[in-house]
Design an enzyme around this catalytic site. Sequence first.
Site, PDB file in Angstrom:
ATOM      1  NE  ARG A  32      -3.789  -2.238   1.796  1.00 60.87           N
ATOM      2  CZ  ARG A  32      -3.612  -3.691   1.312  1.00 60.87           C
ATOM      3  NH1 ARG A  32      -2.463  -4.298   1.354  1.00 60.87           N
ATOM      4  NH2 ARG A  32      -4.829  -4.420   1.221  1.00 60.87           N
ATOM      5  CG  ASP A 137     -14.194   3.658  10.134  1.00 63.54           C
ATOM      6  OD1 ASP A 137     -14.873   2.598  10.583  1.00 63.54           O
ATOM      7  OD2 ASP A 137     -13.290   3.610   9.941  1.00 63.54           O
TER       8      ASP A 137
HETATM    9  C1  SAM Z   1     -13.639  -4.755  10.186  1.00 64.30           C
HETATM   10  S1  SAM Z   1     -14.240  -3.108  10.164  1.00 64.30           S
HETATM   11  C2  SAM Z   1     -15.751  -3.472  11.263  1.00 64.30           C
HETATM   12  C3  SAM Z   1     -16.996  -2.737  10.782  1.00 64.30           C
HETATM   13  C4  SAM Z   1     -18.317  -3.197  11.886  1.00 64.30           C
HETATM   14  N1  SAM Z   1     -18.156  -2.815  13.086  1.00 64.30           N
HETATM   15  C5  SAM Z   1     -18.728  -4.735  11.527  1.00 64.30           C
HETATM   16  O1  SAM Z   1     -18.592  -5.404  12.608  1.00 64.30           O
HETATM   17  O2  SAM Z   1     -19.066  -5.140  10.624  1.00 64.30           O
HETATM   18  C6  SAM Z   1     -13.281  -1.992  11.414  1.00 64.30           C
HETATM   19  C7  SAM Z   1     -13.476  -0.880  11.161  1.00 64.30           C
HETATM   20  O3  SAM Z   1     -12.432  -0.110  12.205  1.00 64.30           O
HETATM   21  C8  SAM Z   1     -12.051   1.108  11.769  1.00 64.30           C
HETATM   22  N2  SAM Z   1     -11.151   1.690  12.664  1.00 64.30           N
HETATM   23  C9  SAM Z   1      -9.890   1.113  12.770  1.00 64.30           C
HETATM   24  N3  SAM Z   1      -9.035   1.884  13.769  1.00 64.30           N
HETATM   25  C10 SAM Z   1      -9.858   2.768  14.093  1.00 64.30           C
HETATM   26  C11 SAM Z   1      -9.689   3.979  15.018  1.00 64.30           C
HETATM   27  N4  SAM Z   1      -8.406   4.161  15.581  1.00 64.30           N
HETATM   28  N5  SAM Z   1     -10.804   4.860  15.163  1.00 64.30           N
HETATM   29  C12 SAM Z   1     -11.823   4.525  14.636  1.00 64.30           C
HETATM   30  N6  SAM Z   1     -12.032   3.412  13.834  1.00 64.30           N
HETATM   31  C13 SAM Z   1     -11.146   2.618  13.548  1.00 64.30           C
HETATM   32  C14 SAM Z   1     -11.684   0.764  10.480  1.00 64.30           C
HETATM   33  O4  SAM Z   1     -11.374   1.854   9.459  1.00 64.30           O
HETATM   34  C15 SAM Z   1     -12.715  -0.259   9.835  1.00 64.30           C
HETATM   35  O5  SAM Z   1     -13.892   0.644   9.270  1.00 64.30           O
END
Ligand code: SAM
Length: 268
Positions: A32, A137
Amino acid sequence: MRKADFDRLREFIYRQTGILFEPQKQYYVERRVEQHMASRGYSSFNEYFSALRFGRGELWQELLNSLTVNETYFFREYDQLKCFAEEVLPLWVGNGAGRAGIKIWSAGCSTGEEAYTLAIIMEEMAQGYPWEIHATDINTEVLARAQEGVYNDYAVRQVPDVYFTRYFTRVNGGYAVSPLLKRRVKFYQVNLMDDARMRQMKGFHAIFCRNVLIYFDDASRRRVALHFYQALEPNGYIFLGHSESMSRITTVFKPVRFKNAIIYQKAG
Ligand SMILES: C[S@@+](CC[C@H](N)C(=O)[O-])C[C@H]1O[C@@H](n2cnc3c(N)ncnc32)[C@H](O)[C@@H]1O
């Protein structure tokens, strides 16, 4: 990318986001970074890295948007949602306790499927009660897609037929969630590791933070958990993904065993 460069970068990512890339993830990050450097015209990693650290944030946000794992879909972890709808919601709805309003937070909402799923549940089960859903997010690209609210077959495959008919319409490129749901969910950016921003999050009755903290280490998880604690109302609930546990991280929440799931609760 040299190992020393990867180490500097992963340390920076960790401090900014809480996400810990283990050494075996070097290839994932490297691919990336290389694509990003090429698209932005950087040939030296040192130059790129100092622009990431000291620039105005745009470059960093772009890299970050490409690094997060955003897998999600509607009605994910159905049993837990059933528990929310059939066992937790009745504690507020039907007996008047929720009359003052029910506030829910989807923290780490990705492209919005979790937040809209919760909106469908609230629309169906909490009629007549004031409710709001906040969905946040760190990734600005997924937030833009969430606001657009158009999904593919994969995302909607587990939506029960009756809700699919009620809340989705076929559009060019997929299925659009109804304007009614879109009006009920507020999407905005919050970094779970941003202490000042997290302190502003208040008054929630339930927080869904599912499949987000799995990318963090225990120290960052604990920090986020304590913010969730202050963001919750007394007796509020926190829903984690089914492979995640709060007990190892902190004892400020107590696990409550419902018929369909174990949910963590803040003491009253
Ligand atoms: C795998 S997705 C989960 C989506 C949903 N909660 C679900 O369970 O289907 C994880 C999300 O966490 C977000 N994320 C990761 N680190 C984060 C942070 N420090 N603050 C806010 N969001 C974060 C990522 O951008 C991503 O969109």
